[in-house]
Scaffold this active site. Structure first.
Site, PDB file in Angstrom:
ATOM      1  N   TRP A 215      -4.301   8.501   9.802  1.00  0.00           N
ATOM      2  CA  TRP A 215      -5.331   8.141  10.797  1.00  0.00           C
ATOM      3  C   TRP A 215      -6.617   8.965  10.635  1.00  0.00           C
ATOM      4  CZ3 TRP A 215      -2.854   7.092  16.261  1.00  0.00           C
ATOM      5  CH2 TRP A 215      -1.696   6.315  16.127  1.00  0.00           C
TER       6      TRP A 215
ATOM      7  N   TYR B  41       0.841  -1.208   0.000  1.00  0.00           N
ATOM      8  CA  TYR B  41       0.000   0.000   0.000  1.00  0.00           C
ATOM      9  C   TYR B  41       0.873   1.254   0.000  1.00  0.00           C
ATOM     10  CZ  TYR B  41      -2.746   3.821   1.999  1.00  0.00           C
ATOM     11  OH  TYR B  41      -3.308   5.052   2.244  1.00  0.00           O
TER      12      TYR B  41
END
Length: 295
Positions: free
Chosen positions: A147, A121
């Site tokens: 996040w 990723y």
């Protein structure tokens, strides 16, 4: 003039739509970013003022076994969007990630540090950044974040709320350190970058640093305060080694935000606890409205 947002159902796209009535969000059924001809054909229908790429292949663990799909969306398609933006001479804002770094540094990452991803990723997102810098650096702004959470979609905050309501106790990783990011605050930064034609690489997260464990404790505390949870459950710190996943995560991925002062005219992110409380309040309001409807 229309600001085209690539992505429709994601957290960032939904926050962007709420913030600006010039935003048009295009999902997979509306636009094909992997095919340059089809991409051009769709965008030619609009009077484009700027493009924000809020879409990505984000299944971190799945990317290890689906590398081709991850690179197609996070790298090749990003190159296609960069080329179109340059051709149309409009600002292009692309959202990237802390996963382009290894997390081994132990201090905040600067915007110009060398990519060192530790998984597929992160590697695909790093390749996307390189494509932008190769094809359209002069019209592009790369915003790295981490996040991300909001009232929308699937995210850590909503997962924690669900588990805290269902389980007698919870274990949460305490040796991965970073900074949460409110999708609404990130949306403001993306719109600023388009409207002021900001270029280069920049970092945007909420201010402050925490572990996933710290974040979970705050989620529970604020959820009880605002009536989203009835009672606290024990939340225990656990090491990453106790929760093995196909893809490694950066252990310390705090991003240095010092370039915001000049490039974003002093844009100052709020502390993650303040932003988190806003999202918890939004979710509490949603719950109240749902409860009233069901009564």
């Amino acid at each position: 003039m229309t600001i085209i947002v690539i992505g429709k159902t994601g957290q960032l796209a939904q926050e962007l739509k709420l913030l600006n009535d010039k935003v048009v969000c295009l999902g997979r059924s509306d636009i094909n970013i992997t095919d340059p001809e089809k991409l051009n054909s769709t965008l030619n229908k609009y009077d484009v003022a700027g493009i924000i790429n809020a879409s990505a292949y984000t299944a971190v663990d799945k990317a290890e076994s689906e590398q081709q799909q991850a690179f197609e969306i996070n790298a090749s398609a990003v190159g296609n969007l960069a080329k179109v933006a340059k051709q149309k001479a409009v600002p292009f804002v692309h959202v990237s990630t802390d996963y382009v770094f290894s997390g081994d540094k132990g201090s905040p990452y600067q915007v110009d540090e060398v990519h060192a991803p530790i998984g597929a990723y992160g590697a695909s997102k790093a390749a996307g950044e390189k494509a932008i810098q190769q094809y359209a650096a002069e019209v592009s702004c790369i915003i790295r974040t981490s996040w991300v959470y909001s009232q929308f979609g699937n995210n850590f905050v909503k997962t924690m709320l669900r588990l805290m309501a269902e389980k007698p106790e919870l274990g949460v990783i305490d040796d991965q350190i970073g900074s949460p990011t409110s999708a609404k605050a990130l949306a403001h930064a993306c719109l600023y970058a388009v409207n002021h034609k900001v270029t280069g690489v920049h970092h945007f997260t909420d201010s402050g640093v925490c572990s996933w464990y710290d974040f979970a404790l705050a989620i529970q505390e604020l959820a009880i305060k605002h009536g989203l949870l009835e009672k606290p459950i024990p939340v225990k710190p656990i090491p990453t080694s106790a929760y093995p996943t196909p893809a490694k995560r950066p252990s310390y991925s705090v991003l240095d935000k010092s370039t915001l002062k000049d490039a974003f005219n002093g844009l100052q992110p709020k502390h993650w606890r303040n932003e988190l409380e806003i999202v918890i309040q939004q979710l509490a309001t949603q719950k109240q409205l749902k409860d009233m409807k069901n009564d």
